[in-house]
Design a protein around this motif. Structure first.
Motif, mmCIF file in Angstrom:
data_model
loop_
_atom_site.group_PDB
_atom_site.id
_atom_site.type_symbol
_atom_site.label_atom_id
_atom_site.label_comp_id
_atom_site.label_asym_id
_atom_site.label_seq_id
_atom_site.Cartn_x
_atom_site.Cartn_y
_atom_site.Cartn_z
ATOM 1 N N ASN A 42 0.996 -1.192 0.005
ATOM 2 C CA ASN A 42 -0.160 -0.018 0.145
ATOM 3 C C ASN A 42 0.751 1.431 0.066
ATOM 4 O O ASN A 42 0.573 1.992 0.828
ATOM 5 C CB ASN A 42 -0.952 0.064 1.296
ATOM 6 N N ILE A 43 1.845 1.552 -0.875
ATOM 7 C CA ILE A 43 2.597 2.571 -1.201
ATOM 8 C C ILE A 43 1.948 3.462 -1.952
ATOM 9 O O ILE A 43 1.494 3.322 -3.283
ATOM 10 C CB ILE A 43 3.840 2.452 -1.862
ATOM 11 N N ALA A 44 1.343 4.754 -1.372
ATOM 12 C CA ALA A 44 0.639 5.717 -2.128
ATOM 13 C C ALA A 44 1.430 6.195 -3.540
ATOM 14 O O ALA A 44 2.835 6.217 -3.343
ATOM 15 C CB ALA A 44 0.204 6.777 -1.423
ATOM 16 N N PRO A 45 0.632 6.767 -4.511
ATOM 17 C CA PRO A 45 1.391 7.313 -5.481
ATOM 18 C C PRO A 45 2.395 8.423 -5.250
ATOM 19 O O PRO A 45 1.958 9.484 -4.229
ATOM 20 C CB PRO A 45 0.468 8.023 -6.301
ATOM 21 N N GLY A 46 3.489 8.509 -5.622
ATOM 22 C CA GLY A 46 4.796 9.647 -5.331
ATOM 23 C C GLY A 46 5.034 9.264 -3.974
ATOM 24 O O GLY A 46 6.183 10.167 -3.715
ATOM 25 N N GLN A 47 4.957 8.128 -3.406
ATOM 26 C CA GLN A 47 5.510 7.914 -1.716
ATOM 27 C C GLN A 47 6.793 7.031 -2.045
ATOM 28 O O GLN A 47 6.702 6.223 -2.920
ATOM 29 C CB GLN A 47 4.545 7.428 -1.134
ATOM 30 N N ILE A 48 7.453 7.005 -0.883
ATOM 31 C CA ILE A 48 8.740 6.249 -0.705
ATOM 32 C C ILE A 48 8.244 5.255 0.470
ATOM 33 O O ILE A 48 7.956 5.754 1.575
ATOM 34 C CB ILE A 48 9.895 6.890 -0.488
ATOM 35 N N SER A 49 8.458 4.051 0.455
ATOM 36 C CA SER A 49 8.365 3.033 1.584
ATOM 37 C C SER A 49 9.342 3.208 2.580
ATOM 38 O O SER A 49 10.400 3.664 2.376
ATOM 39 C CB SER A 49 8.304 1.664 1.057
ATOM 40 N N PRO A 50 8.930 2.769 3.744
ATOM 41 C CA PRO A 50 9.928 2.514 4.834
ATOM 42 C C PRO A 50 10.736 1.469 4.448
ATOM 43 O O PRO A 50 10.489 0.504 3.524
ATOM 44 C CB PRO A 50 9.194 2.033 6.055
ATOM 45 N N SER A 51 12.058 1.671 5.036
ATOM 46 C CA SER A 51 12.996 0.460 4.609
ATOM 47 C C SER A 51 12.691 -0.983 4.971
ATOM 48 O O SER A 51 12.145 -1.067 5.960
ATOM 49 C CB SER A 51 14.417 0.601 5.379
ATOM 50 N N GLN A 52 12.715 -2.015 4.089
ATOM 51 C CA GLN A 52 12.563 -3.334 4.459
ATOM 52 C C GLN A 52 13.784 -4.218 4.452
ATOM 53 O O GLN A 52 14.579 -4.007 3.574
ATOM 54 C CB GLN A 52 11.505 -4.039 3.411
ATOM 55 N N ARG A 53 13.852 -4.973 5.489
ATOM 56 C CA ARG A 53 15.529 -5.593 5.774
ATOM 57 C C ARG A 53 14.902 -7.091 5.061
ATOM 58 O O ARG A 53 14.017 -7.823 5.316
ATOM 59 C CB ARG A 53 15.413 -5.905 6.991
ATOM 60 N N VAL A 54 16.191 -7.433 4.090
ATOM 61 C CA VAL A 54 15.958 -8.655 3.621
ATOM 62 C C VAL A 54 17.199 -9.410 3.857
ATOM 63 O O VAL A 54 18.281 -8.926 3.747
ATOM 64 C CB VAL A 54 16.031 -8.752 1.953
ATOM 65 N N SER A 55 17.156 -10.487 4.556
ATOM 66 C CA SER A 55 18.376 -11.385 5.003
ATOM 67 C C SER A 55 18.418 -12.887 4.282
ATOM 68 O O SER A 55 17.758 -13.295 3.835
ATOM 69 C CB SER A 55 18.138 -11.549 6.329
ATOM 70 N N TRP A 56 19.753 -12.992 4.047
ATOM 71 C CA TRP A 56 20.037 -14.599 3.512
ATOM 72 C C TRP A 56 20.551 -15.362 4.676
ATOM 73 O O TRP A 56 21.280 -14.851 5.421
ATOM 74 C CB TRP A 56 21.192 -14.319 2.549
ATOM 75 N N GLY A 57 19.679 -16.269 5.020
ATOM 76 C CA GLY A 57 19.897 -17.190 6.167
ATOM 77 C C GLY A 57 21.274 -18.035 6.080
ATOM 78 O O GLY A 57 21.021 -19.276 6.003
ATOM 79 N N HIS A 58 22.273 -17.218 6.104
ATOM 80 C CA HIS A 58 23.653 -17.666 5.995
ATOM 81 C C HIS A 58 24.497 -17.287 7.044
ATOM 82 O O HIS A 58 24.301 -16.137 7.505
ATOM 83 C CB HIS A 58 24.228 -17.632 4.596
ATOM 84 N N ASP A 59 25.547 -17.733 7.650
ATOM 85 C CA ASP A 59 26.555 -17.341 8.366
ATOM 86 C C ASP A 59 27.260 -16.281 7.576
ATOM 87 O O ASP A 59 27.206 -16.183 6.289
ATOM 88 C CB ASP A 59 27.548 -18.252 9.077
ATOM 89 N N ASP A 60 28.047 -15.519 8.457
ATOM 90 C CA ASP A 60 28.965 -14.252 7.817
ATOM 91 C C ASP A 60 29.591 -14.957 6.697
ATOM 92 O O ASP A 60 30.215 -15.902 7.056
ATOM 93 C CB ASP A 60 29.500 -13.688 8.715
ATOM 94 N N LEU A 61 29.934 -14.162 5.618
ATOM 95 C CA LEU A 61 30.996 -14.805 4.700
ATOM 96 C C LEU A 61 32.090 -13.841 4.624
ATOM 97 O O LEU A 61 32.127 -12.843 4.603
ATOM 98 C CB LEU A 61 30.093 -14.418 3.320
ATOM 99 N N PRO A 62 33.195 -14.549 5.157
ATOM 100 C CA PRO A 62 34.494 -13.907 5.318
ATOM 101 C C PRO A 62 34.994 -13.084 4.057
ATOM 102 O O PRO A 62 35.617 -11.920 4.323
ATOM 103 C CB PRO A 62 35.431 -14.996 5.600
ATOM 104 N N GLY A 63 34.739 -13.503 2.891
ATOM 105 C CA GLY A 63 35.173 -12.730 1.749
ATOM 106 C C GLY A 63 34.029 -11.427 1.445
ATOM 107 O O GLY A 63 34.255 -10.824 0.582
ATOM 108 N N GLY A 64 32.964 -11.581 2.033
ATOM 109 C CA GLY A 64 31.968 -10.640 1.862
ATOM 110 C C GLY A 64 30.907 -11.205 0.971
ATOM 111 O O GLY A 64 30.757 -12.364 0.670
ATOM 112 N N PHE A 65 29.895 -10.447 0.611
ATOM 113 C CA PHE A 65 28.706 -10.694 -0.309
ATOM 114 C C PHE A 65 28.417 -9.656 -1.426
ATOM 115 O O PHE A 65 28.680 -8.740 -1.161
ATOM 116 C CB PHE A 65 27.695 -11.217 0.447
ATOM 117 N N THR A 66 27.671 -10.305 -2.181
ATOM 118 C CA THR A 66 27.113 -9.345 -3.103
ATOM 119 C C THR A 66 25.693 -9.337 -3.148
ATOM 120 O O THR A 66 25.048 -10.470 -2.788
ATOM 121 C CB THR A 66 27.442 -9.524 -4.689
ATOM 122 N N CYS A 67 25.033 -8.522 -3.529
ATOM 123 C CA CYS A 67 23.357 -8.489 -3.471
ATOM 124 C C CYS A 67 22.714 -7.687 -4.627
ATOM 125 O O CYS A 67 23.406 -6.726 -5.243
ATOM 126 C CB CYS A 67 22.728 -8.260 -2.426
#
Length: 77
Positions: A42-67
């Motif tokens: 329900n995002i109104a026209p011209g509006q910006i949503s609140p930030s939504q968190r998306v996680s990958w159920g994986h332990d920390d990756l020592p070399g970093g990650f991309t998304c």
């Protein structure tokens, strides 16, 4: 845990719901991949949503990650 934060800007003329698919990957191992989904409602026209968190159920990756967003579906209300 690899995490992305998704913000949606509704450029349409009607209120809309969004489903955003995020692909995660290990920088060190291209076969080590995962996905997450954010839903924004329900995002109104011209509006910006609140930030939504998306996680990958994986332990920390020592070399970093991309998304990246791989698919965005908009559903007009």
């Amino acid at each position: 845990m690899p995490t992305a934060f998704v913000v949606v800007s509704n450029h349409s003329t009607v209120a809309s719901d969004y489903v955003i698919h995020i692909a995660f990957g290990s920088k060190d191992d291209p076969t080590d991949t995962g996905a997450g989904v954010a839903t924004v409602s329900n995002i109104a026209p011209g509006q910006i949503s609140p930030s939504q968190r998306v996680s990958w159920g994986h332990d920390d990756l020592p070399g970093g990650f991309t998304c990246k967003a791989t698919q965005v579906d908009r559903h007009a209300r």
